[in-house]
Design an enzyme around this catalytic site. Structure first.
Site: not given
Length: 183
Positions: A55-56
């Protein structure tokens, strides 16, 4: 910042290069660097409540370091999709994609990983190490080069004391007593 991400790469590579098979147990949220660390183990058991993702991108980053080992497990396009969307997948999808070896009911991942370790421990320690070495080497090469390299390694396996003991035990219908075991 460079040092932090360098440490992550070194940690994943160190786990990957250990001569012993490394088994992981995943449960809950296995995200970002956690998914990267999980990609470094040789075998991964996941609880059915596990969720995997990169999810960066949702906070303005991209999972550069972990994409290399992850893409070798699930493929480049799936890795790119996770990295660009930040989407999270469930344990069953991770298993179908080849990231996870098996999914077990919630609360049983660690016990299942220990049972898998016991199965491996029942075999020859030296053959397991050579098998992992061959597997790891093949992952880093093209197919033709890997096949050529593995021809030499299988000769070492076949000529080992543990191989001779394993074949003898099979023919004599008894449990092998591995010479390389130092119990």
């Amino acid at each position: 910042v460079r040092g932090y991400f360098g440490d992550m790469a070194r940690l994943i590579d160190t786990v990957r290069r250990l001569p012993q098979p490394v088994i992981g147990a995943a449960f809950g949220h296995v995200l970002a660097g956690g998914m990267g660390l999980a990609s470094g183990v040789d075998l991964l058991v996941a609880s059915d409540d596990a969720r995997f993702g990169l999810p960066e991108v949702k906070v303005g980053l991209y999972p550069m370091v972990v994409t290399a080992p992850i893409s070798r497990l699930i493929g480049p396009r799936r890795t790119l999709e996770l990295g660009l969307t930040g989407r999270v997948i469930d344990a069953q999808t991770a298993e179908a994609w080849g990231f996870v070896n098996r999914v077990v009911p919630q609360g049983e991942a660690l016990d299942a990983a220990m049972r898998l370790a016991d199965e491996i421990r029942a075999g020859s320690p030296s053959i397991a190490k050579l098998g992992k070495e061959g597997w790891r080497t093949a992952q880093d090469m093209g197919l033709s080069d890997a096949m050529e390299s593995l021809k030499s390694l299988v000769s070492l396996v076949a000529l080992s004391d543990d191989s001779r003991e394993g074949v003898s035990a099979f023919l004599e219908k008894r449990k092998p007593e591995w010479p390389s075991r130092k119990d």
